[in-house]
Structure formats: C-alpha cells, structure tokens
Design a protein around this motif. Structure first.
Motif, PDB file in Angstrom:
ATOM      1  N   GLU A  99      -0.915   5.581 -12.415  1.00 22.44           N
ATOM      2  CA  GLU A  99      -0.061   6.649 -11.882  1.00 22.44           C
ATOM      3  C   GLU A  99       0.322   7.644 -12.963  1.00 22.44           C
ATOM      4  OE1 GLU A  99       3.177   4.978  -9.666  1.00 22.44           O
ATOM      5  OE2 GLU A  99       1.806   3.956  -8.276  1.00 22.44           O
ATOM      6  N   ASN A 102      -2.595   9.896 -13.741  1.00 22.32           N
ATOM      7  CA  ASN A 102      -2.772  10.874 -12.669  1.00 22.32           C
ATOM      8  C   ASN A 102      -1.721  11.983 -12.717  1.00 22.32           C
ATOM      9  OD1 ASN A 102      -4.975   9.537 -11.755  1.00 22.32           O
ATOM     10  ND2 ASN A 102      -3.912   8.461 -10.088  1.00 22.32           N
ATOM     11  N   LEU A 109      -9.252  10.582 -14.087  1.00 20.12           N
ATOM     12  CA  LEU A 109      -9.850   9.452 -13.378  1.00 20.12           C
ATOM     13  C   LEU A 109     -10.798   9.894 -12.269  1.00 20.12           C
ATOM     14  CD1 LEU A 109      -6.899   6.907 -13.210  1.00 20.12           C
ATOM     15  CD2 LEU A 109      -8.782   7.057 -14.833  1.00 20.12           C
ATOM     16  N   ASP A 110     -10.643  11.144 -11.804  1.00 20.31           N
ATOM     17  CA  ASP A 110     -11.535  11.618 -10.747  1.00 20.31           C
ATOM     18  C   ASP A 110     -12.932  11.910 -11.285  1.00 20.31           C
ATOM     19  OD1 ASP A 110     -11.202  11.720  -8.044  1.00 20.31           O
ATOM     20  OD2 ASP A 110      -9.874  13.462  -8.053  1.00 20.31           O
ATOM     21  N   THR A 111     -12.999  12.192 -12.587  1.00 19.81           N
ATOM     22  CA  THR A 111     -14.305  12.584 -13.128  1.00 19.81           C
ATOM     23  C   THR A 111     -14.854  11.548 -14.102  1.00 19.81           C
ATOM     24  OG1 THR A 111     -13.144  13.836 -14.820  1.00 19.81           O
ATOM     25  CG2 THR A 111     -13.902  15.073 -12.906  1.00 19.81           C
ATOM     26  N   PHE A 116     -12.240   4.612 -14.546  1.00 18.41           N
ATOM     27  CA  PHE A 116     -11.507   4.224 -13.339  1.00 18.41           C
ATOM     28  C   PHE A 116     -11.829   2.783 -12.971  1.00 18.41           C
ATOM     29  CE2 PHE A 116     -11.149   4.060  -8.642  1.00 18.41           C
ATOM     30  CZ  PHE A 116      -9.780   4.270  -8.549  1.00 18.41           C
ATOM     31  N   GLN A 120      -9.284  -0.489 -12.789  1.00 21.47           N
ATOM     32  CA  GLN A 120      -9.160  -1.317 -11.594  1.00 21.47           C
ATOM     33  C   GLN A 120      -9.527  -2.774 -11.915  1.00 21.47           C
ATOM     34  OE1 GLN A 120      -7.429   0.188  -9.549  1.00 21.47           O
ATOM     35  NE2 GLN A 120      -8.619   1.100  -7.889  1.00 21.47           N
ATOM     36  N   GLU A 138      -8.253  -9.889  -2.167  1.00 16.27           N
ATOM     37  CA  GLU A 138      -8.153  -8.724  -1.297  1.00 16.27           C
ATOM     38  C   GLU A 138      -8.393  -7.440  -2.087  1.00 16.27           C
ATOM     39  OE1 GLU A 138      -4.988  -6.504   1.566  1.00 16.27           O
ATOM     40  OE2 GLU A 138      -4.578  -8.628   1.123  1.00 16.27           O
ATOM     41  N   GLN A 141     -12.001  -6.991  -2.954  1.00 17.63           N
ATOM     42  CA  GLN A 141     -12.788  -6.619  -1.780  1.00 17.63           C
ATOM     43  C   GLN A 141     -12.552  -5.155  -1.407  1.00 17.63           C
ATOM     44  OE1 GLN A 141     -11.978  -9.362   1.323  1.00 17.63           O
ATOM     45  NE2 GLN A 141     -13.441  -8.474   2.735  1.00 17.63           N
ATOM     46  N   GLU A 142     -11.294  -4.770  -1.432  1.00 16.77           N
ATOM     47  CA  GLU A 142     -10.961  -3.451  -0.922  1.00 16.77           C
ATOM     48  C   GLU A 142     -11.200  -2.336  -1.941  1.00 16.77           C
ATOM     49  OE1 GLU A 142      -7.125  -1.690   0.960  1.00 16.77           O
ATOM     50  OE2 GLU A 142      -7.361  -3.737   1.708  1.00 16.77           O
ATOM     51  N   GLU A 143     -10.824  -2.617  -3.176  1.00 12.94           N
ATOM     52  CA  GLU A 143     -10.867  -1.533  -4.166  1.00 12.94           C
ATOM     53  C   GLU A 143     -12.119  -1.577  -5.031  1.00 12.94           C
ATOM     54  OE1 GLU A 143      -8.529   0.827  -4.495  1.00 12.94           O
ATOM     55  OE2 GLU A 143      -7.127   0.001  -3.012  1.00 12.94           O
ATOM     56  N   PRO A 146     -16.393  -1.477  -3.225  1.00 11.44           N
ATOM     57  CA  PRO A 146     -17.069  -0.190  -2.985  1.00 11.44           C
ATOM     58  C   PRO A 146     -17.612   0.447  -4.261  1.00 11.44           C
ATOM     59  CG  PRO A 146     -14.939  -0.231  -1.852  1.00 11.44           C
ATOM     60  CD  PRO A 146     -14.993  -1.437  -2.731  1.00 11.44           C
ATOM     61  N   ARG A 147     -16.915   0.225  -5.397  1.00 13.04           N
ATOM     62  CA  ARG A 147     -17.409   0.789  -6.655  1.00 13.04           C
ATOM     63  C   ARG A 147     -18.704   0.076  -7.044  1.00 13.04           C
ATOM     64  NH1 ARG A 147     -13.371   2.707  -5.235  1.00 13.04           N
ATOM     65  NH2 ARG A 147     -14.981   3.774  -4.071  1.00 13.04           N
ATOM     66  N   GLU A 150     -21.601   1.481  -5.425  1.00 13.28           N
ATOM     67  CA  GLU A 150     -22.030   2.775  -5.960  1.00 13.28           C
ATOM     68  C   GLU A 150     -22.804   2.624  -7.260  1.00 13.28           C
ATOM     69  OE1 GLU A 150     -18.021   4.881  -4.162  1.00 13.28           O
ATOM     70  OE2 GLU A 150     -18.275   4.797  -6.329  1.00 13.28           O
TER      71      GLU A 150
ATOM     72  N   LYS B  45      -2.082  10.540  -3.304  1.00 13.20           N
ATOM     73  CA  LYS B  45      -2.796  11.047  -4.478  1.00 13.20           C
ATOM     74  C   LYS B  45      -3.315   9.882  -5.331  1.00 13.20           C
ATOM     75  CE  LYS B  45      -0.867  11.994  -8.336  1.00 13.20           C
ATOM     76  NZ  LYS B  45       0.007  12.491  -9.412  1.00 13.20           N
ATOM     77  N   ASN B  46      -2.410   8.929  -5.616  1.00 13.55           N
ATOM     78  CA  ASN B  46      -2.828   7.833  -6.480  1.00 13.55           C
ATOM     79  C   ASN B  46      -3.852   6.914  -5.818  1.00 13.55           C
ATOM     80  OD1 ASN B  46      -1.421   8.394  -8.881  1.00 13.55           O
ATOM     81  ND2 ASN B  46       0.500   7.722  -7.913  1.00 13.55           N
ATOM     82  N   ILE B  49      -7.472   9.221  -5.976  1.00 15.17           N
ATOM     83  CA  ILE B  49      -8.090   9.680  -7.229  1.00 15.17           C
ATOM     84  C   ILE B  49      -9.110   8.649  -7.720  1.00 15.17           C
ATOM     85  CG2 ILE B  49      -7.660  10.064  -9.696  1.00 15.17           C
ATOM     86  CD1 ILE B  49      -5.252  11.688  -8.963  1.00 15.17           C
ATOM     87  N   GLY B  50     -10.310   9.105  -7.952  1.00 18.38           N
ATOM     88  CA  GLY B  50     -11.376   8.235  -8.442  1.00 18.38           C
ATOM     89  C   GLY B  50     -11.989   7.354  -7.372  1.00 18.38           C
TER      90      GLY B  50
END
Lengths: 243, 666
Positions: A99, A102, A109-111, A116, A120, A138, A141-143, A146-147, A150, B45-46, B49-50
């Motif tokens: 947080e 961000n 973290l978006d790029t 990221f 996690q 959980e 599985q959830e977070e 998916p990475r 990718e 937002k949090n 992001i990413g």
C-alpha cells in the motif's frame, strides 16, 4: 562521476609506468604518488551523501547536509517514505508495504510484474510462517495462481513456496530458506531498488563499487609491482608489502 | 466422493466471499461519507495494481464508472484532494498496460476531469492526474490529439514547460502518441517542440524515456526535422542520444537506439562513422536478449535498421547476428508475437542480399523453426516467416540442393495460400515464387498439393498485391516448364480467364500477367497455340493493351510475348502482324515506333526481337512483312538507331538490317 575517472586514470598511468618489470615502490614513494592525486573535497562529500541517501540513512544525511553543505541528490522526504516501505517488508508487513509503494507511485508495481510477484510471494510466506494455512492456500489460489499462469518462472517459484505447507516442521523442508529472514531482506532490497529507479536514482551506492575497484586495481597492480597495500578497507591504512 | 465435495464447496465459498467483498466495495464507493469513500477507493486501487485478473473482474463489475463518478463529484477543495489522488491513481492503473481498461476509462468520460487535475494547486493531485493521463496516452486507444488547433498546441507547450516531471513527461507522451503525419511533424517543429524536448533528455528517467519516444515520432521520415534536430547546439543532442545507448537502464538504451534508427533511416548522411553504425547494431543485438518488452521492441528496431541496407547487413553479420537470433528462437521459451515478428524480419533482411548469410542461416538447422512459425496464430509472425523463407530461397545453391521442396516445407506453405490475412498470402506467394524457381526438382509436390489451382484462385483476389504476387509465382512456375505443367495450368485458367488478367485495372498486375504469358508461350511450337484459343482471344487482348500506349514495364513483357509467338510458324507470324497492323483501324503512327524511341533499352530490345522473328528470311512470308514494316517507317527508324547506346539493341538492329538487305533494301 568525475572522481571515478580520476582514480581510474591515475591507476592506468601507474600501470603504464611499471609495465616493463616488477618494480618495488617504497612507502615514501607510494605516499608521494598518492598525495599527487588531487581529490576535491566536494567530490568526497558527494560520495558520502550518495551512500547515505541510497542506503536510506535520512537523519545522517540531514546532519551531513547541515555540516558539510552537500546537497542531497533527491528530496530527503522521499527517503523516509522509501525506508518505511523497506522496513515494513523487513518486519513481515508486506500488505502494508504494498500500500505504501502504491501511494508513493502506483506505476512501480503496475509496470514491474516480477517485483509484484515477489511481494505477493513474500505475503504468502508470511501467512505460512504464522501457520495460517487456510488463508495461505486461499491467497495462493486467488492472488498468485493467476500470475503463475502468466509466467512460467513465477509458476515454478509459486510451487516451491507452496511446498512449505507440505512439511509439518519447516526445518526439514528443502526450500526452508524461503522462511529465512534473509529472504525478507532480499525482497526488501528489491523494493528499495525499484523505488530508487522510479526516482531516477541509482539503486546501488557508488562507494562500495569504488572499494571493489580499489581491490581489483590492487590485484592488477600486484602483477607488476610491489608497493604498500590497503588491506583493511575500514581504516584505509597502508601496509608495507610482505618481504 | 467426499474429497471432491469438500474441495468444491470450499472453492465456492471462497469465490462467493470475494464476490461479497467486491459488492461491498461498490456500495462504499458510492457512500456520501468521504472517509468511507476514500477507503474504498484505496482498497480498489491496491487490489488492482499489478494484478491483471483483478482489473478484469472489477472492470466487469462496473468499477470504472463508479470511480469516475467519485472523481467527477469531488470538487477542488483541499478536503477532496485525497479522493482526487486515489481515484485518479485507480483509473490510471486500470489504463496501465490493459487495453480493455483504457477503453472503459475513456468510455466513462473521465478525460476532462483528469485534465482538470493538472491545474490543481496540490502537487500530489497534479502528479496523480498526469500519471493517469500518461497511461492513457501510452495506448493506441487514446483519443487523437489535434495539434492543428491553436489552443491544443498552447496546452501542449504548457505541459512541456512544466516543472513537474510527470506533467512534462505527459506532454512528451502525447506527442509520441498523436503525431503521425508530416504536417503534424512540421507544425510541432515550427512551434519549437524539438527545443523543448531536448531539455527533457537531461531530465528524470521517465521524462527521458517519454522524450526519446516523442523525438522518434517527430523525426521519423522527416529530413527537415532531423537536420533541425542535429543542428541544435552544434549536434550536442545527437551525441546525447548516442550516449544514452550506453545508459544503465535497458529501456533507455532501447529507446535511444530506436531514435537513432529513425534518424538513420531518415537521413543516413549523419552516420558517416562506421563505429556508430556497428555499435548501434551491437547494442540492439544485446537488447534482443532482454526478456521483456525492450527485447521485443529491439527485434523490430533491428529489422528496420538493416532493411535494404547491404552495408549494415554486413556489419550485423560480422557481429554474429544470425547465430544470436537463432539462439533466441531456439531457447524454447514462449516468445511474444512482436518479438518473433522482429526476429524473423531481421533474419529475412540478413538473407535478402548476402549469400553468405543465407548459407550460415540455413546451416543452423532452422527449417523446423520457420515451419512452426508458418503455423503461428499471429498473422504478423506468419508473414515474417514467409518473407524469411522467400529471402533464404534466393540462394540458388540451397534451392538446388532441394532444401525447400520437400513436403515438410511445401505443405504448410501451400496451406498458407488459403490464409485469411492477405498480408500472409502476399508473403507466402513471394516465398513460393522463389521456391518454384527450383531448376532441378520436378516441383511436383507443389502441384500435387493443389498449388497451381490455389495460385489461380489468388490471381483473382480482391487485393491487387495478392493478384500480382500470385501471377509472379505462376510466372516462375512456368519458367522453362514442360508441356504437361503448362497444360495443367491452362486447362484451369482458360483463355477467358487469362484475357481478364491481362486487362486487369492495375498496371503491375497486367505486367505480371504478360510476363507469365511470355513464359507460357516460350519453348516448343505447341505452347504458342495457347494464345490462339477461342478465336485468338488472348493474342487480341495483348495487342489491344499494347496499342493503348502502356507503361514501359508492361510493354516490355507484351513485346516479348509477341517475340515468342513470332518465333513460331507462318500462321503465328501472320497473327502477330495482325496485332501490329490491325485492319480497319485508323492509320496512325505505329506503336512500335514509339517503343523503339523509348528510354527503356529493354523495350527497344524486345521490339527489335519481334521484328527479327517476323522477317527471319527462312519463312516464306518474310518479304511481305518486311514491306509492311518498311511502309510503316519502322525499318528507317531502325536505320537511325544503328549506334544505339545499348549494346544489346545495337547488335539486334544490325541483325535486322542484315536481314533487310537480303530483301533488296539498302
């Protein structure tokens, strides 16, 4: 940086002079040569400031600024923010760290998918460390899954991390180093570097690499000459060569 | 089974709990309590992001319009600043590297609200707004920015002049996104944009990157802009860009390389120094190894740099480019389509001129790689692989060795003739054109797979490029072909079809059709008969086209058709005369006279050849034909040309005049 070049040029000149035979240089002669190298005090101060800023010693940097009048390369307030992020990771409060990053700059973290993912992953490790198995699963599985879809490399790292759950006693686990504090430090320094980069600042201080170059240059010179060495980098004392 | 039940129920529980959480966030986003709203905004937002998956699921639930109204409802008072920052950041994240997100953000009409943030007194708000807008402008979906409007130009300069690095970076990003035409380039240069951009070269990382991108857009294919840029402060900024190719940040290195590629392709004269060229190539080759977007972009940059430049291709070859690229292709990891496209195009360029490159390329066992790429789901990759095939097959040595004519290669190539993308069709036709020129092999695989039929099909395509390439392939296929193959082809296309091709609306297609016909009627007497089918339909069409004062390239092929027909028997020669001197048409200057006076030596040569065949003394009607040609002032024209600048023409004319003498002409 100019200081860098001065040192290197000087060493190169030394090199050329002594290329023909292994020459013996006395302490006096050596000190004379060293004294002939003109170093600007400002350059030395910049080097120190660069170290303090990069490593995040904000109070020391402030004090140093006051005492020496050296301008820091970036706004010192940003160091406080960066250190707060680093500290949060080091203490295992990864969500808090995310947080904070961000808030600092949402692009980081978006790029930067690798960073990221590592954050996690560190979050998952912390859940496992606290024995919150259900939540850990959980979360994975959830977070994280998916990475992994990718990116193959992330999937492998995720599998390795989840393996921690299989062992009752983590000290038997082949990937137990993930639970090590050093892993937190690794993640923390990765975030630190990313924030520095986003602030157009080098991610490593210049001083340690200069010291590395000093050691390298001495090794090179050993082939060609006998001269007083700096062996203890913390004191910088010249020691006479062994007879 | 109990295990299954429990696992599925727990999955259901978890998904519904996260579903509830999300629904809950929505009600809080709409809350009238600013504290609650702010917390909800930060939470979204949090979460996103990413995280692409989260972006998508929030998007589907309609989060973007909800956040957009939080942004538009907030006024510019201090207490709303946090809401402005958080909502702008969330919207920016939706738009970051996620096209569906950009679309949703634009659809929600937030654009004017984000622009408004740029004038907010709070620097944090300005930062957040500028960042989000920059994200949007990095996408192709972003609205076009009209530089022609004066107020837009003023606004752009106010951005570029800003002290805030996110704002000036936004200015540069807008240019990189929206400057497309040479008019826009000139407008921006006249307004002094280059002077502003170069200042950003010394700025922060993000300013520098945005600046390099926009410099490349403003300079692309615009020699005036390039010379202006290079002239600024005695070339200082060209050196700065060159220096940045050694920067420690990969992205900066890449963008500065791409900028230099643009400058080089626009005005090569600024790169007299071989060292600069080869270090540019080396840097791009190193960047190819970057696993991320920079590596993808480097591949296309390299192919654009070496395109059609033999000297640079040599340098790249010396830098071991082929081996480097093939190694990357062979790593087996999943490569982005953009990167594959760039790598194959680079290989194609390397093989376009240099035989050594073709040989070293083929020696690396690359055919399987290429064949796989022919089946790639992305059309650009298939196209690039076809071009690579085409250029590699320019090697007569490898072609004759039969490397390309086996079933493994032929089948996927022939299949691509059916490709839905016409760029692929054109490229595969190019490849096949070269491969069917294989002199030794019987080319039967190609025919067995229905290649000829498909080529004929494509020669009727709506796309003129496809028609042209299909005819070129057929032309090569009919080169020195045996009668059997010619029959297969002709029985399918028929006289009617052929006549249509010769009268195609596009001159390049006509040229290829005539060139194909020239090869078709070359060889034995029976081949000539094709043009007499259906009452001389084809021959009449050729004659009609030639009489219409066609372009030189087309006329050359047409005259060679007549030359080949006139090499036949008496009947054939007379039929050619019919075309040269049609009955019932008004007596005007004969078109052959014009051809003989053409600047194109090949056209002169082709015309003389036809005459040689018509009056060859061994045929009984030669004398009559000679009289007709003399009456049309053609023989006297030839006499004027005895010292033609082209040696070939000169020799042929002497042959004609020799023949002419035997008819008593002096």
């Amino acid at each position: 940086m100019s200081l860098f070049r001065i040192l290197i040029n000087q060493l190169e000149e030394e090199d050329e002079e002594m290329a023909t035979s292994k020459k013996v240089i006395t302490r006096e002669g050596w000190e004379k040569k060293l004294n002939a190298v003109k170093l600007r005090k400002e350059d030395m101060n910049t080097l120190v400031m660069n170290f303090l800023v990069t490593e995040g010693y904000v109070e020391a940097a402030e004090k140093f600024q006051r005492e020496s009048g050296t301008k820091p390369e970036i706004d010192l307030a940003t160091i406080t923010d960066r250190m707060a992020v680093k500290k949060a990771v080091q203490n295992g409060n990864v969500e808090d760290a995310i947080e904070k990053v961000n808030d600092l700059n949402p692009e980081i973290l978006d790029t930067n998918p690798e960073l990221f993912f590592h954050l996690q992953q560190q979050r998952l490790i912390e859940l496992i460390r606290q024995g919150r198995t259900e939540e850990a699963l959980e979360f994975a599985q959830e977070e994280l899954a998916p990475r992994g879809e990718e990116n193959q490399a992330f999937l492998a790292e995720l599998e390795k991390t989840v393996a921690l759950l299989v062992f009752e006693d983590a000290s038997n686990c082949p990937v137990k180093e993930l639970l090590d504090i050093s892993h937190r430090l690794k993640t923390a320094s990765e975030v630190n570097a990313a924030i520095l980069t986003s602030q157009s600042h080098e991610k490593d201080p210049k001083l340690p690499s200069l010291l590395k170059m000093l050691v390298w240059a001495q090794n090179q010179l050993d082939e060609k000459a006998v001269y007083p060495h700096i062996n203890d980098l913390s004191t910088g004392k010249l020691e006479d060569p062994a007879e | 089974m109990p295990t299954t039940t429990s696992s599925s129920s727990s999955a259901a529980a978890s998904s519904s709990s996260s579903g509830n959480r999300q629904a809950d966030v929505f009600s809080r986003l709409a809350s009238s309590d600013p504290e609650v709203k702010l917390k909800a905004l930060r939470e979204v937002k949090n979460q996103i992001i990413g995280n692409r998956t989260k972006k998508l699921s929030f998007l589907k639930l309609g989060a973007v319009p909800a956040i957009a109204s939080a942004l538009s409802d907030a006024d510019d008072s201090d207490k709303c600043n946090n809401i402005l920052v958080q909502s702008a950041a969330a919207l920016g994240s939706f738009a970051c590297g996620f096209e569906a997100g950009v679309q949703a953000v634009l659809d929600a009409g937030v654009f004017p609200h984000l622009l408004r943030l740029l004038t907010n007194p709070d620097e944090k708000v300005v930062d957040a707004g500028a960042r989000s807008l920059r994200m949007i402008f990095q996408s192709n979906l972003a609205p076009k920015y009209d530089f022609l409007q004066e107020k837009n130009m003023e606004f752009l300069f106010s951005l570029l002049n800003s002290e805030n690095e996110n704002v000036s970076g936004l200015g540069a990003s807008i240019i990189a996104h929206a400057c497309g035409t040479s008019v826009e380039q000139r407008l921006l240069c006249d307004a002094g944009v280059l002077e502003k951009l170069v200042i950003l070269l010394d700025g922060s990382l993000s300013q520098r990157e945005a600046c390099l991108e926009s410099l490349a857009t403003v300079l692309k294919n615009n020699p005036d802009a390039v010379s202006h840029f290079v002239g600024l402060e005695g070339g200082r900024y060209l050196s700065s860009v060159t220096e940045l190719t050694k920067d420690r940040y990969t992205r900066t290195r890449l963008l500065s390389c791409l900028c230099l590629v643009v400058i080089y392709n626009t005005s090569p004269s600024y790169f007299l120094n071989m060292g600069t060229k080869s270090s540019l190539i080396t840097t791009l080759l190193e960047l190819l190894n970057d696993p991320g977007q920079s590596g993808d972009d480097a591949a296309l940059g390299l192919s654009s740099l070496i395109a059609e430049k033999e000297d640079l291709q040599k340098l790249a070859d010396e830098a071991n480019a082929i081996k480097n690229i093939v190694d990357i292709l062979k790593t087996g990891s999943e490569l982005q389509p953009k990167r594959l496209q760039g790598l194959f195009l680079s290989l194609a360029e390397l093989c376009s001129k240099l035989e050594d490159c073709r040989c070293s390329f083929l020696s690396l066992q690359v055919l399987d790689l290429l064949i796989n790429a022919l089946r790639h789901s992305d059309a650009n990759v298939r196209t690039a692989a076809c071009i690579c095939f085409k250029n590699a097959a320019r090697s007569i040595k490898n072609l004759s060795a039969g490397h390309f004519t086996n079933d493994n290669v032929m089948l996927p190539l022939v299949q691509l003739l059916h490709d839905p993308a016409s760029s692929v069709q054109v490229a595969v036709l190019g490849a096949l054109s070269n491969i069917v020129l294989d002199f030794s092999a019987p080319k039967s695989t190609f025919i067995e797979y229905g290649g000829i039929k498909q080529l004929i099909e494509l020669s009727k395509s709506m796309d003129p490029n496809a028609r042209c390439s299909a005819l070129r392939a057929l032309r090569n296929l009919m080169f020195l072909a045996d009668n059997k193959r010619k029959e297969i082809f002709f029985s399918d296309v028929k006289a009617q079809g052929f006549a249509c091709l010769i009268s195609d609306p596009e001159p390049p297609v006509q040229e290829q059709a005539l060139a194909l016909l020239r090869n078709l009627v070359d060889g034995c007497i029976s081949s000539i008969e094709f043009v007499f089918d259906e009452d001389c339909l084809i021959l009449n069409t050729v004659g009609r086209q030639l009489r219409k004062a066609p372009q030189a390239q087309m006329a050359i092929q047409g005259m060679y058709v007549l030359t080949n027909v006139a090499s036949g028997n008496e009947l054939h020669k007379e039929a050619v005369m019919q075309q040269l001197f049609p009955q019932g048409e008004a007596e005007s200057e004969n078109f052959m006279l014009k051809f003989l006076q053409s600047h194109e030596s090949q056209l002169r040569s082709a015309t003389v050849w036809t005459i040689i065949n018509l009056i060859s003394p061994s045929s009984p009607g030669a004398l009559d034909r000679h009289v007709k040609l003399r009456n049309a002032a053609i023989i006297s024209q030839l006499k004027n040309m005895v010292n033609d600048a082209c040696l070939d023409v000169k020799i042929r004319i002497r042959t004609v005049l020799g023949q002419s003498m035997s008819f008593g002409d002096s």
